[in-house]
Design an enzyme around this catalytic site. Structure first.
Site, PDB file in Angstrom:
ATOM      1  N   LEU A  26       4.599   3.881  -5.449  1.00  0.00           N
ATOM      2  CA  LEU A  26       6.098   3.616  -5.802  1.00  0.00           C
ATOM      3  C   LEU A  26       6.490   4.954  -6.754  1.00  0.00           C
ATOM      4  CD1 LEU A  26       5.578  -0.053  -6.427  1.00  0.00           C
ATOM      5  CD2 LEU A  26       7.267   0.894  -4.494  1.00  0.00           C
ATOM      6  N   GLU A  56      -9.398 -12.916  -6.436  1.00  0.00           N
ATOM      7  CA  GLU A  56      -8.068 -12.486  -6.460  1.00  0.00           C
ATOM      8  C   GLU A  56      -7.057 -13.671  -6.275  1.00  0.00           C
ATOM      9  OE1 GLU A  56      -6.947  -9.057  -4.214  1.00  0.00           O
ATOM     10  OE2 GLU A  56      -8.794  -8.110  -4.296  1.00  0.00           O
ATOM     11  N   ASN A  77       1.081  -6.017 -10.027  1.00  0.00           N
ATOM     12  CA  ASN A  77       0.199  -5.717  -9.301  1.00  0.00           C
ATOM     13  C   ASN A  77      -1.253  -6.288  -9.225  1.00  0.00           C
ATOM     14  OD1 ASN A  77      -0.677  -4.094  -6.757  1.00  0.00           O
ATOM     15  ND2 ASN A  77      -1.728  -2.613  -8.014  1.00  0.00           N
ATOM     16  N   ASP A 121      -2.171   2.803 -10.100  1.00  0.00           N
ATOM     17  CA  ASP A 121      -3.072   1.912 -10.531  1.00  0.00           C
ATOM     18  C   ASP A 121      -3.323   1.842 -12.148  1.00  0.00           C
ATOM     19  OD1 ASP A 121      -3.320   0.878  -7.920  1.00  0.00           O
ATOM     20  OD2 ASP A 121      -4.765   2.159  -7.498  1.00  0.00           O
ATOM     21  N   HIS A 178      -5.280  -5.339  -7.990  1.00  0.00           N
ATOM     22  CA  HIS A 178      -6.121  -4.092  -7.587  1.00  0.00           C
ATOM     23  C   HIS A 178      -7.402  -4.577  -7.431  1.00  0.00           C
ATOM     24  CE1 HIS A 178      -7.086   0.149  -6.690  1.00  0.00           C
ATOM     25  NE2 HIS A 178      -8.135  -0.260  -7.642  1.00  0.00           N
ATOM     26  N   MET A 210       0.900  -1.420   0.069  1.00  0.00           N
ATOM     27  CA  MET A 210      -0.084  -0.062   0.124  1.00  0.00           C
ATOM     28  C   MET A 210       0.797   1.346  -0.012  1.00  0.00           C
ATOM     29  SD  MET A 210      -2.752  -1.556  -0.219  1.00  0.00           S
ATOM     30  CE  MET A 210      -4.079  -0.554  -0.235  1.00  0.00           C
ATOM     31  N   SER A 219      -8.372  -6.764 -10.685  1.00  0.00           N
ATOM     32  CA  SER A 219      -7.630  -6.718 -11.908  1.00  0.00           C
ATOM     33  C   SER A 219      -6.199  -7.282 -11.550  1.00  0.00           C
ATOM     34  CB  SER A 219      -7.512  -5.195 -12.476  1.00  0.00           C
ATOM     35  OG  SER A 219      -8.859  -4.946 -12.922  1.00  0.00           O
TER      36      SER A 219
HETATM   37  C1  GAR Z   1      -6.130  -6.971  -1.560  1.00  0.00           C
HETATM   38  O1  GAR Z   1      -7.668  -6.743  -1.789  1.00  0.00           O
HETATM   39  C2  GAR Z   1      -5.682  -6.055  -2.678  1.00  0.00           C
HETATM   40  O2  GAR Z   1      -6.394  -6.264  -4.321  1.00  0.00           O
HETATM   41  C3  GAR Z   1      -5.609  -4.800  -2.390  1.00  0.00           C
HETATM   42  O3  GAR Z   1      -5.224  -5.010  -0.965  1.00  0.00           O
HETATM   43  C4  GAR Z   1      -5.859  -6.160  -0.469  1.00  0.00           C
HETATM   44  C5  GAR Z   1      -4.709  -6.901   0.139  1.00  0.00           C
HETATM   45  O4  GAR Z   1      -5.055  -8.086   0.902  1.00  0.00           O
HETATM   46  N1  GAR Z   1      -4.521  -4.188  -3.003  1.00  0.00           N
HETATM   47  C6  GAR Z   1      -4.730  -2.861  -3.284  1.00  0.00           C
HETATM   48  O5  GAR Z   1      -5.915  -2.019  -2.908  1.00  0.00           O
HETATM   49  C7  GAR Z   1      -3.630  -2.139  -3.861  1.00  0.00           C
HETATM   50  N2  GAR Z   1      -3.968  -0.736  -4.598  1.00  0.00           N
HETATM   51  P1  GAR Z   1      -3.908  -9.417   1.447  1.00  0.00           P
HETATM   52  O6  GAR Z   1      -3.058  -8.539   1.891  1.00  0.00           O
HETATM   53  O7  GAR Z   1      -4.813 -10.090   1.929  1.00  0.00           O
HETATM   54  O8  GAR Z   1      -3.337  -9.982   0.110  1.00  0.00           O
END
Ligand code: GAR
Length: 222
Positions: A96, A177, A110, A148, A112, A93, A139
């Site tokens: 970069l 995901e 990545n 993003d 998202h 989070m 995605s």
């Molecule tokens: C996930 O939903 C991922 O898509 C999101 O954070 C969560 C992490 O979950 N990422 C973003 O929002 C990046 N822009 P996790 O730590 O359990 O994998």
């Protein structure tokens, strides 16, 4: 036997996507070795998941650095020790820098939680509800210079139900995901998906529309 791909995974939190990738390596879905897991948060639960899987971990706390550039430089040093074929952002989070993104050009990926280009940034699930969208999803994309942005490899799509809240959407999207991230990583390390001069190629042909994962199946074209 084909050489295993080296992966470095960056996390900030729970690391459930990291776990899905660990599982995919352990059950031989991915011909890869996770060389190291790096977190910018010392308390990230994903660090325990990595340790349990005997993967080396590093904490690089962004609050210890005066600038984004200094932080990214420390990250680059730690990542490059593993000489990765692919750097994977899994719930990382931090924004970069250009230097970082260009350093890992064509090998930085990545996930998202939205159907990009819709809803870049935070609070994607609430925004879907606020806008009355009928579908939502996640995605996987190569990382471009803007937040993003970058060519999308695969999207998972789910219906939005009348009963959905931001929390129920978040957990249903997360389940998807965990399916699509290992698929996209496999396609990269097997050389099926790649970027050439900014153009996404699948099996050497331009991929102009992302692959779609829906109802538990991969649909090549929409
Ligand atoms: C996930 O939903 C991922 O898509 C999101 O954070 C969560 C992490 O979950 N990422 C973003 O929002 C990046 N822009 P996790 O730590 O359990 O994998």
């Amino acid at each position: 036997m084909v050489k295993k791909a080296s992966l470095v995974i960056l996390i900030s939190g729970s690391g459930s996507n990291l776990q899905a990738i660990i599982d995919a390596v352990e059950n031989d879905q991915l011909n890869a070795e996770i060389k190291t897991v790096i977190s910018n948060q010392v308390s990230a639960k994903g660090l325990d998941r990595a340790s349990k899987a005997n993967i080396t971990t590093h904490v690089i706390d962004h609050r210890s650095y005066h600038s984004r550039e200094n932080f990214d430089h420390a990250m680059i040093q730690a990542i490059d020790m593993a000489n990765p074929d692919l750097v994977i952002l899994a719930g990382f989070m931090r924004i970069l820098s250009r230097t970082f993104i260009e350093h890992y050009k064509d090998r930085l990926i990545n996930i998202h939680p939205s159907l990009l280009p819709r809803y870049k940034g935070l609070n994607t699930h609430q925004l879907v509800l606020d806008n009355g969208d009928k579908v939502h999803g996640a995605s996987v994309h190569y990382v471009g210079l803007e937040l993003d942005s970058g060519p999308v490899v695969i999207q998972a799509e789910i219906p939005v139900l009348d009963s959905d809240t931001a929390q129920t959407l978040a957990s249903r999207v997360l389940i998807e995901e965990h399916k699509i991230y290992p698929i996209a990583i496999k396609m990269h390390i097997d050389g099926r998906i790649r970027l050439e001069d900014g153009q996404l190629l699948l099996d050497d042909n331009p991929l102009t529309v992302p692959l779609l994962w829906k109802e538990g199946k991969l649909i090549s074209h929409r």
